[in-house]
Design an enzyme around this catalytic site. Sequence first.
Site, PDB file in Angstrom:
ATOM      1  N   ASP A 111      39.680  11.675  21.276  1.00  0.00           N
ATOM      2  CA  ASP A 111      39.308  12.627  20.224  1.00  0.00           C
ATOM      3  C   ASP A 111      37.809  12.436  19.967  1.00  0.00           C
ATOM      4  OD1 ASP A 111      39.166  14.262  18.017  1.00  0.00           O
ATOM      5  OD2 ASP A 111      40.704  13.260  16.852  1.00  0.00           O
ATOM      6  N   ASP A 169      51.692  10.707  17.903  1.00  0.00           N
ATOM      7  CA  ASP A 169      52.431  10.815  16.646  1.00  0.00           C
ATOM      8  C   ASP A 169      51.671  11.595  15.585  1.00  0.00           C
ATOM      9  OD1 ASP A 169      50.390   8.747  16.213  1.00  0.00           O
ATOM     10  OD2 ASP A 169      51.409   8.438  14.298  1.00  0.00           O
TER      11      ASP A 169
HETATM   12  P1  IMP Z   1      39.324   8.693  18.529  1.00  0.00           P
HETATM   13  O1  IMP Z   1      38.819   7.319  18.226  1.00  0.00           O
HETATM   14  O2  IMP Z   1      38.857   9.687  17.495  1.00  0.00           O
HETATM   15  O3  IMP Z   1      39.015   9.167  19.921  1.00  0.00           O
HETATM   16  O4  IMP Z   1      40.892   8.657  18.286  1.00  0.00           O
HETATM   17  C1  IMP Z   1      41.753   8.321  19.323  1.00  0.00           C
HETATM   18  C2  IMP Z   1      43.137   8.031  18.813  1.00  0.00           C
HETATM   19  O5  IMP Z   1      43.493   8.870  17.713  1.00  0.00           O
HETATM   20  C3  IMP Z   1      44.150   8.340  19.886  1.00  0.00           C
HETATM   21  O6  IMP Z   1      44.421   7.207  20.669  1.00  0.00           O
HETATM   22  C4  IMP Z   1      45.357   8.813  19.107  1.00  0.00           C
HETATM   23  O7  IMP Z   1      46.179   7.715  18.759  1.00  0.00           O
HETATM   24  C5  IMP Z   1      44.777   9.416  17.852  1.00  0.00           C
HETATM   25  N1  IMP Z   1      44.670  10.879  17.951  1.00  0.00           N
HETATM   26  C6  IMP Z   1      43.565  11.623  18.168  1.00  0.00           C
HETATM   27  N2  IMP Z   1      43.832  12.945  18.216  1.00  0.00           N
HETATM   28  C7  IMP Z   1      45.168  13.036  18.040  1.00  0.00           C
HETATM   29  C8  IMP Z   1      46.098  14.154  18.014  1.00  0.00           C
HETATM   30  O8  IMP Z   1      45.758  15.336  18.165  1.00  0.00           O
HETATM   31  N3  IMP Z   1      47.405  13.839  17.809  1.00  0.00           N
HETATM   32  C9  IMP Z   1      47.858  12.575  17.645  1.00  0.00           C
HETATM   33  N4  IMP Z   1      47.030  11.500  17.678  1.00  0.00           N
HETATM   34  C10 IMP Z   1      45.703  11.735  17.868  1.00  0.00           C
HETATM   35 MG    MG Z   2      48.212   7.822  16.302  1.00  0.00          MG
END
Ligand code: IMP
Ligand code: MG
Length: 183
Positions: A113, A168
Site C-alpha cells: 500500500d 483482512d
Molecule cells: P503499507 O505499509 O501501507 O504498505 O501497508 C501494508 C500492509 O497493510 C499490508 O501488508 C496489509 O496487511 C495492509 N493493507 C494495506 N492495504 C490493504 C487493503 O486494501 N486491505 C487489507 N489490508 C491492507
Molecule cells: Mg491487515
Amino acid sequence: MTVPPDALRRTGGVPIKSIVFEREVIAARVREMGQEITAAFPDGDLLLLGLLKGSFVFMADLARAIERPLQVDFMVASSYGKGTTSSGNVRLLYDPATDLAGKHVLVVEDIIDTGRTLQRLLSLLAARQPASLGVCALLDKKIAAPIPEVRFVGFDCPPAFIVGYGLDHAENYRHLPFVAELG
Ligand code: IMP
Ligand code: MG
C-alpha cells in the site's frame, strides 16, 4: 461480475461489491510466480519469509508452486489497527528465528500500500547479511514509490480497500478464497 452464491455465508451477510480477483485467476498467477521464482534462484539457499498475518494463504500456495529447495519462516509486524488506512507505525511483534546470513531471502507480502511496512522491515533484514534480499507481493496498489527490492508482483490492484485470500478488515474475511471489495 459473478459473486459466488456461497459468498454471503462466508461474509456473514455482508455483501460483496465486486470480486477483484477470482480464485482461479489467483491460482494461475501464483503458479506462474512459482515458475518465475524457481528460475530466478538457480543456486543457493532460499528462504521465504512471510509477513503475518496477511501472507499466510499466499505463502502456502506460493511455496508449493516453487520447484527447488527452500525454507519458510514468518515475521509479524503491525502497522494497522482497526482502521483502513496506514498509520505508518510499524511494530515488530515476532522476529524470525532463522539465521538469514548467506541466504537468498524473499519477503512474502500480501499487498503493498504505502510501502512503509516493507521499507522499515527491509532495512532491518538487510543488516543481517543475506546473500540477496527481495520481495514477492501478491498485490501492489502502486501508491508507493517503486521499491527496488520488489522483484515479483502478482497483480497491480485498484486503490480500494480489499479483503480475502489472507487480507483482512479488522481480522475478518481472511478466509475468502477470492480477493474482493465489500459493499
Ligand atoms: P503499507 O505499509 O501501507 O504498505 O501497508 C501494508 C500492509 O497493510 C499490508 O501488508 C496489509 O496487511 C495492509 N493493507 C494495506 N492495504 C490493504 C487493503 O486494501 N486491505 C487489507 N489490508 C491492507
Ligand atoms: Mg491487515
